[in-house]
Design an enzyme around this catalytic site. Structure first.
Site, PDB file in Angstrom:
ATOM      1  N   SER A  75       0.836  -1.191   0.000  1.00  0.00           N
ATOM      2  CA  SER A  75       0.000   0.000   0.000  1.00  0.00           C
ATOM      3  C   SER A  75       0.870   1.239   0.000  1.00  0.00           C
ATOM      4  O   SER A  75       1.887   1.298   0.702  1.00  0.00           O
ATOM      5  CB  SER A  75      -0.916   0.011   1.232  1.00  0.00           C
TER       6      SER A  75
ATOM      7  N   TYR B  87      -4.397  -2.134   9.478  1.00  0.00           N
ATOM      8  CA  TYR B  87      -4.187  -2.263   8.033  1.00  0.00           C
ATOM      9  C   TYR B  87      -2.820  -1.719   7.631  1.00  0.00           C
ATOM     10  O   TYR B  87      -2.052  -2.374   6.917  1.00  0.00           O
ATOM     11  CB  TYR B  87      -5.288  -1.519   7.281  1.00  0.00           C
TER      12      TYR B  87
END
Length: 250
Positions: A196, A211
């Site tokens: 990410s 996350y």
């Protein structure tokens, strides 16, 4: 007043600060260039089948980035082992790649939130059986979850965080460990982990703490694996979320 004369009149600290600012801007621009995928688009695509092998394993291939990656790899002539939790959606992408690009496709049902449980161990056994004897040259670890999100850590039941860690971190590690031995034996292969951009662009990601932490693991895991396996002919890289054509970078 000319630029040179202006600079001569400034304090040394002011000039140094300006130089540091220019260097910072250059570094940020360089990172954005690569994160945006522009650098990948400028590279010439390679024959992935010849370089790495005839088969690719793709996790989470039924939608989004995973589906795009599966279709692109099939277009490039690779047979696919498609790993996901929804049998109907797996069948759909399997038939699509076979019909559209004439490649072979296998499916393995695997709910990654159950990894390290008896049902997860059974799914991992099926995955190992599926890749046994195949010339698997490419692994795309795409499966991941971002929910729950936009929430305080204490407001969500711990099992939800455990599920996210299992999918984003634990399953990725176990699947990689299952596929790597064949690559080592053949002396070639590539692992593409989908991370990410938040782990690079932002110093912290509040309300997405778990996350962001799992994706930070993916980035560090990828860097370490690259050093660990580069002498064995295996490429490892971590791509950020939006790069649906990351295979062009290999």
């Amino acid at each position: 007043m000319g630029t040179d004369a202006f600079l001569r009149q400034q304090e040394p600290w002011f000039v140094s600060l300006g130089i540091l600012g220019a260097l910072y801007v250059a570094v940020v621009a360089y990172r954005l260039f690569h994160i945006s995928g522009l650098a990948l688009c400028l590279r010439q695509p390679k024959d992935l089948r010849r370089r790495y092998g005839a088969w690719a394993v793709v996790t989470g291939p039924t939608s989004g980035i995973g589906r795009s990656m599966a279709l692109e790899l099939a277009r490039r002539g690779l047979n696919l082992v498609l790993v996901g939790r929804d049998p109907a959606m797996l069948q759909d992408i399997s038939e699509t790649v076979s019909r559209t690009h004439g490649v072979l496709a296998k499916t393995v049902q695997f709910d990654f939130s159950l990894v390290s449980t008896p049902r997860g161990d059974e799914a991992m056994r099926r995955l190992r059986e599926a890749v046994a004897g195949l010339d698997v040259g490419l692994l795309v670890n795409n499966a991941g979850v971002a929910k729950p999100g936009v929430v305080y850590l204490h407001e969500v039941d711990a099992e939800a965080w455990v599920s996210m860690i299992r999918v984003n971190l634990w399953a990725l590690t176990e699947v990689t460990a299952a596929v790597l031995p064949g690559m080592v034996d053949r002396g070639r292969g590539a692992v593409v982990n989908i991370g990410s951009g938040c782990t690079v662009a932002l110093p912290s990601v509040p309300f997405y703490s778990i996350y962001a932490a799992t994706k930070r693991y993916v980035a560090q895991f990828s860097r370490s694996l690259y050093v660990e396996y580069r002498g064995k002919g295996i490429d490892v890289q971590c791509q950020r979320d939006q790069l649906t054509h990351a295979v062009s970078h290999l």
